[in-house]
Motif scaffolding. Sequence first.
Motif, PDB file in Angstrom:
ATOM      1  N   LYS A 162       0.821  -1.181  -0.050  1.00  0.00           N
ATOM      2  CA  LYS A 162       0.110  -0.163  -0.054  1.00  0.00           C
ATOM      3  C   LYS A 162       0.925   1.105  -0.004  1.00  0.00           C
ATOM      4  O   LYS A 162       0.564   2.153  -0.904  1.00  0.00           O
ATOM      5  N   ASN A 163       1.825   1.446   0.921  1.00  0.00           N
ATOM      6  CA  ASN A 163       2.865   2.482   0.853  1.00  0.00           C
ATOM      7  C   ASN A 163       3.597   2.346  -0.316  1.00  0.00           C
ATOM      8  O   ASN A 163       3.808   3.626  -0.641  1.00  0.00           O
ATOM      9  N   LYS A 207      -8.384  -9.232   8.276  1.00  0.00           N
ATOM     10  CA  LYS A 207      -8.627  -8.093   9.066  1.00  0.00           C
ATOM     11  C   LYS A 207      -9.292  -8.350  10.281  1.00  0.00           C
ATOM     12  O   LYS A 207      -8.981  -7.769  11.381  1.00  0.00           O
ATOM     13  N   ILE A 222      -1.797  -0.171  13.630  1.00  0.00           N
ATOM     14  CA  ILE A 222      -2.701   0.519  12.804  1.00  0.00           C
ATOM     15  C   ILE A 222      -2.387   0.909  11.476  1.00  0.00           C
ATOM     16  O   ILE A 222      -3.387   0.961  10.587  1.00  0.00           O
ATOM     17  N   THR A 223      -1.237   0.867  11.321  1.00  0.00           N
ATOM     18  CA  THR A 223      -0.975   1.090   9.613  1.00  0.00           C
ATOM     19  C   THR A 223      -1.429  -0.135   8.630  1.00  0.00           C
ATOM     20  O   THR A 223      -2.137  -0.037   7.793  1.00  0.00           O
ATOM     21  N   SER A 255      -5.144   0.058   8.311  1.00  0.00           N
ATOM     22  CA  SER A 255      -5.466   1.100   7.523  1.00  0.00           C
ATOM     23  C   SER A 255      -5.150   0.499   6.144  1.00  0.00           C
ATOM     24  O   SER A 255      -6.137   0.881   5.188  1.00  0.00           O
ATOM     25  N   ASN A 256      -4.050   0.001   5.873  1.00  0.00           N
ATOM     26  CA  ASN A 256      -3.671  -0.532   4.519  1.00  0.00           C
ATOM     27  C   ASN A 256      -4.861  -1.656   4.056  1.00  0.00           C
ATOM     28  O   ASN A 256      -4.922  -1.591   2.798  1.00  0.00           O
ATOM     29  N   GLY A 313      -7.807  -1.510   4.857  1.00  0.00           N
ATOM     30  CA  GLY A 313      -9.152  -0.612   4.590  1.00  0.00           C
ATOM     31  C   GLY A 313     -10.195  -0.955   5.970  1.00  0.00           C
ATOM     32  O   GLY A 313     -11.513  -0.548   5.959  1.00  0.00           O
ATOM     33  N   LYS A 322     -11.624   0.410   9.424  1.00  0.00           N
ATOM     34  CA  LYS A 322     -11.800   1.451   9.573  1.00  0.00           C
ATOM     35  C   LYS A 322     -12.123   1.511  11.259  1.00  0.00           C
ATOM     36  O   LYS A 322     -12.504   0.547  11.720  1.00  0.00           O
ATOM     37  N   THR A 323     -11.168   2.312  12.278  1.00  0.00           N
ATOM     38  CA  THR A 323     -11.166   2.451  13.612  1.00  0.00           C
ATOM     39  C   THR A 323     -11.735   3.730  14.158  1.00  0.00           C
ATOM     40  O   THR A 323     -11.411   4.708  13.604  1.00  0.00           O
TER      41      THR A 323
END
Length: 270
Positions: free
Chosen positions: A21-22, A131, A160-161, A164-165, A167, A169-170
């Motif tokens: 993702k990054n 997930k 957390i990264t 997020s990668n 998808g 949501k928190t």
Amino acid sequence: MAPNDDSDNRVPRLVNRADFKNWTIRLRHHLCSIDNDLWKSIEKSSHIPTQTAPDSASTYTKDSTEPYPEDNLSAEDLRKVKNDSKAYSLMCKGLPLQVLSRLDAYQTGYTCFKALKSICEGGEQLRSLKKSKLKRELELFEHINGETVHQMMNKFVHLITEMSNLGVKTDLQDLNDRLLCALPSSWKQTVTLLKHTEKFPMDLDLLIGKIEEVEIDEGSRNTDRSSSQAQYKYVVNPANTVENAFLAQDVTSAPNPNPNARLEPEVVIL
């Protein structure tokens, strides 16, 4: 060096699948810094000329691996085809050899990137499992004996990264509470103060910054306390009371009335 230089050392490298993702973000910025159309050919689709070659009744198709005859292309088509080739080449320069070997069958930047995404992120079922696993890790996240608070926060940010990668949501409140609850019990007073600030819940970066400030401040006070204790150590004669204790520096400065007398053992009170 020219601003649009696209040498190997500037192409972002894909380190591992978790970095996909990054890496995609870095690659997009790199290609757009050269030409916006380069990223479009990766993200949307490679350009397919619509004209028919004079000596053929067939048009070029998306599955064709034959090079386009430049003499039969318009200037605009030729520019787009070359951009597609350039984007594909630059993207491949950022991939490890073991990954490239799995993408030999894909001859355009678009199809290659789509296959690479599937390899790195997996199908929907695999993504769903990942997930669930990350959500469970967040629920059970806590400080481990022996690690510093700084190490614990780095571990939290990495988790957390990853979420997020994928998808995931928190809620900001949940993230704040989870991080503060994971701190060692010695941080109980600090946690209470942070939870009662007007900005709580706060941005995660801001919360981490405040925790780091407290950690640095506490470390400085511990250092000062240790220095102070080392400077003012006491020597006590066991036969006397505590009230008769005197500073070590006074012992060395005062004359010994009986130099032949046996010295009492030194007892250090820290």
